[in-house]
Design a protein around this motif. Sequence first.
Motif, PDB file in Angstrom:
ATOM      1  N   ARG A  95       0.844  -1.202   0.000  1.00 23.84           N
ATOM      2  CA  ARG A  95       0.000   0.000   0.000  1.00 23.84           C
ATOM      3  C   ARG A  95       0.883   1.258   0.000  1.00 23.84           C
ATOM      4  NH1 ARG A  95      -2.997  -1.304   3.912  1.00 23.84           N
ATOM      5  NH2 ARG A  95      -1.829  -0.284   5.564  1.00 23.84           N
ATOM      6  N   PHE A  96       1.941   1.270   0.826  1.00 20.98           N
ATOM      7  CA  PHE A  96       2.866   2.410   0.857  1.00 20.98           C
ATOM      8  C   PHE A  96       3.551   2.583  -0.494  1.00 20.98           C
ATOM      9  CE2 PHE A  96       7.278   3.883   1.634  1.00 20.98           C
ATOM     10  CZ  PHE A  96       6.992   5.173   2.055  1.00 20.98           C
ATOM     11  N   TYR A  97       3.992   1.468  -1.078  1.00 21.76           N
ATOM     12  CA  TYR A  97       4.661   1.522  -2.378  1.00 21.76           C
ATOM     13  C   TYR A  97       3.727   2.082  -3.458  1.00 21.76           C
ATOM     14  CZ  TYR A  97       6.787  -0.131  -6.716  1.00 21.76           C
ATOM     15  OH  TYR A  97       7.305  -0.200  -7.983  1.00 21.76           O
ATOM     16  N   ARG A  98       2.501   1.558  -3.536  1.00 25.29           N
ATOM     17  CA  ARG A  98       1.565   1.960  -4.588  1.00 25.29           C
ATOM     18  C   ARG A  98       0.992   3.360  -4.388  1.00 25.29           C
ATOM     19  NH1 ARG A  98      -1.988  -3.527  -5.346  1.00 25.29           N
ATOM     20  NH2 ARG A  98      -0.623  -4.550  -6.839  1.00 25.29           N
ATOM     21  N   GLN A  99       0.570   3.660  -3.148  1.00 22.49           N
ATOM     22  CA  GLN A  99      -0.117   4.917  -2.892  1.00 22.49           C
ATOM     23  C   GLN A  99       0.825   6.083  -2.614  1.00 22.49           C
ATOM     24  OE1 GLN A  99      -2.817   4.558   0.393  1.00 22.49           O
ATOM     25  NE2 GLN A  99      -4.060   2.994  -0.592  1.00 22.49           N
ATOM     26  N   GLY A 100       1.977   5.785  -2.035  1.00 15.00           N
ATOM     27  CA  GLY A 100       2.842   6.857  -1.576  1.00 15.00           C
ATOM     28  C   GLY A 100       4.174   6.957  -2.281  1.00 15.00           C
ATOM     29  N   LEU A 101       4.993   5.928  -2.153  1.00 14.06           N
ATOM     30  CA  LEU A 101       6.373   6.023  -2.614  1.00 14.06           C
ATOM     31  C   LEU A 101       6.496   6.105  -4.134  1.00 14.06           C
ATOM     32  CD1 LEU A 101       9.274   6.187  -1.632  1.00 14.06           C
ATOM     33  CD2 LEU A 101       9.372   3.683  -1.698  1.00 14.06           C
ATOM     34  N   ARG A 102       5.866   5.193  -4.842  1.00 10.26           N
ATOM     35  CA  ARG A 102       5.991   5.192  -6.314  1.00 10.26           C
ATOM     36  C   ARG A 102       5.473   6.490  -6.928  1.00 10.26           C
ATOM     37  NH1 ARG A 102       3.443   0.302  -9.461  1.00 10.26           N
ATOM     38  NH2 ARG A 102       1.606   1.379  -8.752  1.00 10.26           N
ATOM     39  N   PRO A 103       4.273   6.982  -6.546  1.00 11.06           N
ATOM     40  CA  PRO A 103       3.844   8.264  -7.116  1.00 11.06           C
ATOM     41  C   PRO A 103       4.741   9.438  -6.684  1.00 11.06           C
ATOM     42  CG  PRO A 103       2.002   7.163  -6.017  1.00 11.06           C
ATOM     43  CD  PRO A 103       3.222   6.352  -5.751  1.00 11.06           C
ATOM     44  N   ALA A 104       5.298   9.371  -5.482  1.00 12.55           N
ATOM     45  CA  ALA A 104       6.165  10.448  -4.995  1.00 12.55           C
ATOM     46  C   ALA A 104       7.484  10.486  -5.745  1.00 12.55           C
ATOM     47  CB  ALA A 104       6.428  10.275  -3.495  1.00 12.55           C
ATOM     48  N   ILE A 105       8.020   9.337  -6.051  1.00 12.56           N
ATOM     49  CA  ILE A 105       9.330   9.242  -6.703  1.00 12.56           C
ATOM     50  C   ILE A 105       9.213   9.416  -8.208  1.00 12.56           C
ATOM     51  CG2 ILE A 105      11.251   7.663  -7.182  1.00 12.56           C
ATOM     52  CD1 ILE A 105      11.137   8.910  -4.320  1.00 12.56           C
ATOM     53  N   GLY A 106       8.116   8.939  -8.783  1.00 10.79           N
ATOM     54  CA  GLY A 106       7.941   9.041 -10.223  1.00 10.79           C
ATOM     55  C   GLY A 106       9.077   8.353 -10.952  1.00 10.79           C
ATOM     56  N   LYS A 107       9.636   9.040 -11.936  1.00  9.54           N
ATOM     57  CA  LYS A 107      10.725   8.460 -12.725  1.00  9.54           C
ATOM     58  C   LYS A 107      12.089   8.973 -12.284  1.00  9.54           C
ATOM     59  CE  LYS A 107       7.879   7.544 -16.703  1.00  9.54           C
ATOM     60  NZ  LYS A 107       7.715   7.623 -18.126  1.00  9.54           N
ATOM     61  N   ARG A 108      12.127   9.687 -11.169  1.00 13.73           N
ATOM     62  CA  ARG A 108      13.403  10.260 -10.718  1.00 13.73           C
ATOM     63  C   ARG A 108      14.398   9.192 -10.281  1.00 13.73           C
ATOM     64  NH1 ARG A 108      12.749  14.470  -6.350  1.00 13.73           N
ATOM     65  NH2 ARG A 108      11.570  12.804  -5.414  1.00 13.73           N
ATOM     66  N   TYR A 109      13.908   8.177  -9.609  1.00 15.12           N
ATOM     67  CA  TYR A 109      14.775   7.115  -9.091  1.00 15.12           C
ATOM     68  C   TYR A 109      14.162   5.755  -9.362  1.00 15.12           C
ATOM     69  CZ  TYR A 109      16.567  11.021  -6.302  1.00 15.12           C
ATOM     70  OH  TYR A 109      17.081  12.227  -5.896  1.00 15.12           O
ATOM     71  N   VAL A 110      14.983   4.738  -9.264  1.00 10.03           N
ATOM     72  CA  VAL A 110      14.520   3.356  -9.270  1.00 10.03           C
ATOM     73  C   VAL A 110      14.212   3.000  -7.823  1.00 10.03           C
ATOM     74  CG1 VAL A 110      15.224   0.963  -9.673  1.00 10.03           C
ATOM     75  CG2 VAL A 110      15.889   2.752 -11.288  1.00 10.03           C
ATOM     76  N   ILE A 111      13.114   2.321  -7.597  1.00 10.31           N
ATOM     77  CA  ILE A 111      12.746   1.861  -6.259  1.00 10.31           C
ATOM     78  C   ILE A 111      12.957   0.356  -6.211  1.00 10.31           C
ATOM     79  CG2 ILE A 111      10.926   1.679  -4.530  1.00 10.31           C
ATOM     80  CD1 ILE A 111       9.526   4.030  -6.021  1.00 10.31           C
ATOM     81  N   ALA A 112      13.862  -0.089  -5.355  1.00 10.48           N
ATOM     82  CA  ALA A 112      14.121  -1.518  -5.198  1.00 10.48           C
ATOM     83  C   ALA A 112      13.571  -1.965  -3.845  1.00 10.48           C
ATOM     84  CB  ALA A 112      15.624  -1.790  -5.276  1.00 10.48           C
ATOM     85  N   PRO A 113      12.592  -2.886  -3.837  1.00  9.81           N
ATOM     86  CA  PRO A 113      12.039  -3.357  -2.568  1.00  9.81           C
ATOM     87  C   PRO A 113      12.849  -4.505  -1.987  1.00  9.81           C
ATOM     88  CG  PRO A 113      10.778  -4.266  -4.374  1.00  9.81           C
ATOM     89  CD  PRO A 113      11.844  -3.380  -4.980  1.00  9.81           C
ATOM     90  N   LYS A 114      12.809  -4.601  -0.650  1.00  8.09           N
ATOM     91  CA  LYS A 114      13.404  -5.732   0.081  1.00  8.09           C
ATOM     92  C   LYS A 114      14.857  -5.990  -0.324  1.00  8.09           C
ATOM     93  CE  LYS A 114       9.641  -7.085   2.280  1.00  8.09           C
ATOM     94  NZ  LYS A 114       9.453  -7.313   3.650  1.00  8.09           N
ATOM     95  N   VAL A 115      15.683  -5.002  -0.167  1.00 14.83           N
ATOM     96  CA  VAL A 115      17.086  -5.101  -0.537  1.00 14.83           C
ATOM     97  C   VAL A 115      17.893  -5.556   0.675  1.00 14.83           C
ATOM     98  CG1 VAL A 115      19.090  -3.777  -1.336  1.00 14.83           C
ATOM     99  CG2 VAL A 115      16.823  -3.284  -2.251  1.00 14.83           C
ATOM    100  N   ARG A 116      18.798  -6.512   0.451  1.00 17.47           N
ATOM    101  CA  ARG A 116      19.671  -6.932   1.557  1.00 17.47           C
ATOM    102  C   ARG A 116      20.509  -5.744   1.996  1.00 17.47           C
ATOM    103  NH1 ARG A 116      23.611 -11.355   0.091  1.00 17.47           N
ATOM    104  NH2 ARG A 116      24.004  -9.824  -1.532  1.00 17.47           N
ATOM    105  N   LEU A 117      20.623  -5.565   3.294  1.00 17.40           N
ATOM    106  CA  LEU A 117      21.418  -4.461   3.810  1.00 17.40           C
ATOM    107  C   LEU A 117      22.857  -4.543   3.313  1.00 17.40           C
ATOM    108  CD1 LEU A 117      21.629  -1.947   5.553  1.00 17.40           C
ATOM    109  CD2 LEU A 117      21.924  -3.434   7.551  1.00 17.40           C
TER     110      LEU A 117
END
Length: 159
Positions: A38-60
């Motif tokens: 829900r955060f990814y779809r409603q908040g983060l992805r629309p906020a970031i747009g095409k400025r950055y790549v969003i990678a979920p669940k990345v190993r530290l």
Amino acid sequence: MTSTKERPLFATNAQPSGRHGDLPYRSCDKLLSEGELRFYRQGLRPAIGKRYVIAPKVRLTDVITVHAEAWGAASGRKIRQRHVDFALATRRDLSIVAVVELDDASHLDPARRVKDDYLGDALHAAGVPLVRFPVYQRYDPERIRRIIDRVLRDWRSAR
């Protein structure tokens, strides 16, 4: 003329190799929990747009590392088995821009807070900004964008 083994153009695991017997694994089905999705779809992805790549669940350990001799020490062990919720990277060469964490009620637990503080300190030591957001039912992408932009601007000016 020497013979070389050619590698296949593609491979699949449609048939098991048979070398390991019956293994106890099953699919987790989804990468993200319902709240994270829900955060990814409603908040983060629309906020970031095409400025950055969003990678979920990345190993530290794909975001930060330690010297080879430190992997067996506490500093290596404390990052080895962890992941971050989202990593932001440049579109050009996937350089790490920031880490975004989504904090649900479990992050209020004192033991969890110690782990969260360590994550923040480790990322800070490595030069990676961290932005934390609480879990909500609805997200304002514009507000998320402003917060991330402010954190990145402040981070750059402090360095």
